[in-house]
Design a protein around this motif. Sequence first.
Motif, short mmCIF file in Angstrom:
data_model
loop_
_atom_site.label_atom_id
_atom_site.label_comp_id
_atom_site.label_asym_id
_atom_site.label_seq_id
_atom_site.Cartn_x
_atom_site.Cartn_y
_atom_site.Cartn_z
N GLY A 313 74.19 2.21 15.63
CA GLY A 313 72.72 1.91 15.50
C GLY A 313 72.67 1.28 17.52
O GLY A 313 71.69 1.59 17.54
N VAL A 314 73.32 0.77 18.50
CA VAL A 314 73.26 1.56 19.88
C VAL A 314 72.80 2.50 20.09
O VAL A 314 71.36 2.42 20.64
CB VAL A 314 74.33 0.99 20.66
N HIS A 315 73.28 3.74 20.02
CA HIS A 315 72.42 4.18 20.33
C HIS A 315 71.79 5.64 19.25
O HIS A 315 70.57 5.57 20.09
CB HIS A 315 73.66 6.22 20.14
N VAL A 316 71.14 5.01 17.74
CA VAL A 316 70.46 5.38 17.03
C VAL A 316 68.99 4.33 17.08
O VAL A 316 67.90 4.98 17.16
CB VAL A 316 70.85 5.80 15.66
N VAL A 317 69.44 2.44 16.85
CA VAL A 317 68.60 2.55 17.24
C VAL A 317 67.88 1.12 17.78
O VAL A 317 67.06 1.21 18.36
CB VAL A 317 69.32 1.38 16.03
N GLY A 318 69.83 1.39 18.99
CA GLY A 318 68.80 0.54 20.00
C GLY A 318 67.82 1.16 21.36
O GLY A 318 66.47 0.10 21.61
N PRO A 319 67.03 2.37 21.45
CA PRO A 319 66.51 2.78 21.84
C PRO A 319 64.95 2.34 21.57
O PRO A 319 64.07 2.29 22.26
CB PRO A 319 66.61 4.32 22.31
N TYR A 320 64.16 2.48 20.27
CA TYR A 320 63.23 1.46 19.69
C TYR A 320 63.58 0.21 19.35
O TYR A 320 62.80 -0.40 20.55
CB TYR A 320 63.60 2.38 17.89
N ALA A 321 64.62 -0.91 19.47
CA ALA A 321 64.71 -1.63 19.84
C ALA A 321 64.40 -1.98 20.67
O ALA A 321 64.08 -3.84 20.78
CB ALA A 321 65.94 -2.36 18.93
N TRP A 322 65.53 -1.77 22.03
CA TRP A 322 64.59 -1.81 23.25
C TRP A 322 63.61 -2.34 23.59
O TRP A 322 63.43 -3.25 24.19
CB TRP A 322 65.72 -1.19 23.99
N ARG A 323 62.27 -1.46 23.14
CA ARG A 323 61.19 -1.64 23.31
C ARG A 323 60.79 -3.31 23.26
O ARG A 323 59.60 -3.68 23.38
CB ARG A 323 60.99 -0.52 22.89
N LEU A 324 61.33 -3.32 22.42
CA LEU A 324 60.58 -4.62 21.77
C LEU A 324 61.43 -6.01 21.58
O LEU A 324 60.44 -7.27 21.02
CB LEU A 324 60.83 -4.93 19.45
N LEU A 325 62.16 -5.99 22.02
CA LEU A 325 62.91 -7.19 22.47
C LEU A 325 62.26 -8.03 23.66
O LEU A 325 61.68 -7.09 24.60
CB LEU A 325 64.54 -7.43 22.58
N PRO A 326 62.40 -9.29 23.96
CA PRO A 326 61.50 -10.36 25.19
C PRO A 326 62.52 -9.50 25.71
O PRO A 326 63.95 -9.47 25.53
CB PRO A 326 62.02 -11.41 24.52
N ALA A 328 63.92 -12.16 27.82
CA ALA A 328 65.35 -12.99 28.10
C ALA A 328 66.04 -12.52 26.77
O ALA A 328 67.30 -12.61 27.58
CB ALA A 328 64.63 -14.21 27.75
N ASP A 329 65.71 -11.94 26.49
CA ASP A 329 66.86 -11.02 25.15
C ASP A 329 67.37 -10.25 25.98
O ASP A 329 68.51 -9.79 26.00
CB ASP A 329 66.12 -10.79 23.52
N ARG A 330 66.46 -9.29 26.45
CA ARG A 330 66.86 -8.15 28.08
C ARG A 330 68.25 -8.20 28.60
O ARG A 330 69.13 -7.95 28.77
CB ARG A 330 65.80 -6.67 27.57
N GLU A 331 67.37 -9.14 29.40
CA GLU A 331 68.23 -9.59 30.06
C GLU A 331 69.95 -10.26 29.17
O GLU A 331 71.13 -10.38 29.79
CB GLU A 331 68.15 -11.00 30.96
N ARG A 332 69.65 -10.75 28.72
CA ARG A 332 71.09 -11.53 27.78
C ARG A 332 71.95 -10.12 27.58
O ARG A 332 73.84 -10.71 27.73
CB ARG A 332 71.05 -12.05 26.30
N LEU A 333 71.37 -8.80 27.26
CA LEU A 333 72.45 -8.03 26.98
C LEU A 333 72.78 -7.32 28.18
O LEU A 333 73.88 -6.71 27.95
CB LEU A 333 71.60 -7.07 26.16
#
Length: 489
Positions: A313-326, A328-333
Amino acid sequence: MRIAIVGAGAAAVGLLDALAVGVAEGGEVTVFEPSAHLWRGRPYGPDLDSVLVNAPPAIMSIRHSDAGHYASWLGGERAAAHLDDLLGQPLVPRALFGAYLADTAEAALAVLRRRGWRTRVVAARVVAVARSGLAVRTEDGHDHPADQVVLCVGGGTPQDHYGLSGAPGFIGDPYPLADTLGQVPDGADVAVLGSGLTAVDAVVSLAARGHAGRIALVSRSGLLPAVWQRPLSHQRRHVTAERVEALSRAHGVVTLDDLAGLVRAELEAAGEDFAHFTAELLGAGSEPPVERLRRQLAAVGDPAIGRQALREGVHVVGPYAWRLLPEADRERLRRHFRLATSVASPMVPVNAAVLLRLFDSGQLSVVAGVHKIEAVANGFRVRHDSNLNAATAAEDTTTTADVVINAVNPPPQSVPSAAEPLVTSLLAAGLATLHPSGGLVPADPRVHVVGDLAGGGPFITSGIPSVAARAARAADALAAAPTGYAGSR
């Protein structure tokens, strides 16, 4: 159309292959690369056989549209010769994967030439791009007109966090290990900075050379990469780009809790306990690293799908999901960077077994909580808050070393030192901007970035799957670009 490709590593190979597969119209492709090792980049050049590709063939295809492309090239005989019995998959030396990249690039160039394309390789470094006419300037002062420019310059190089450059016994960049480890005396006490995959490469290669001195993995966290699990046949049903897209359509935003919900659904559908999985995952920071290594190496054949689903999921879905995250959630990660990297980029079992043997013999140790390393007479002094291999943690402990190998991985989206003049030129010309989180963002439709330098990507370093995906998207953009664009600005 005149396409200038800056760099000749894996990203450039993926782009050339995608162009050869999908573009019919003739044009001109010029690749600029000063290195003698074309198509391999920094990671896949000639090196020791102990420096292995750190993933099975199924996720190492440089052709985004064909996941079996690399496995087909490898073939049955070579695959059998490099089989990792624990993983049940072939794990080849990285130099052999470099040969795959080189063969793929040369085959793509041959296809393009048969379709009427003119191709050439210029053995010079690009130092600037002029906005007017989009001329590419090489370090020898020559200008090369282009209609489209694609940056494929690779990732950054290790940073000298402790200011040790120039000190006797300091190795600032470990690759190629075939060269750098020749500088290490057989009985020297070695501090390897970092505890990620590059550090694992250094330790395993020291062992392969019969190194007799003590080795310490020195880092702030002391967290080792997880160990690869034998690949399972499980097909993800919930941790998919389609499910993320559906969440985005329904709510207008995708949160970290939403993504965790997809992982929960994936595990529960397989009859597995989400709470147990997350507790084990988040406990990695407090579990002694050798115990975690031993436990995961013993569980290579574990049929639980959690780690595989998350890693994929990190490699296949992650790049797409990352662009949609707020944000604040990116900073948590980002605060869990080391843990995320450990899970997303595990070490292969054969290397884990070598590390465990060295730990058990007492030759290898983990030194965590490092806050200062200084060059002293006849070596180095490492100051750290605790030693995870000691019976009790001690404050402000000192460890000494004769040699320090800098195996700290560069931050994702960092600018390679050799590309700094080029990036400066692009920024000054208004052809690109720096992303707030790192990396480069094109500000002109004639400029493209493929690879880890691309800004706005996830907070972990790009692997071959994401590089191949970006290369395919860049090839689509080039195919759709108007011919003769350079003359219109």
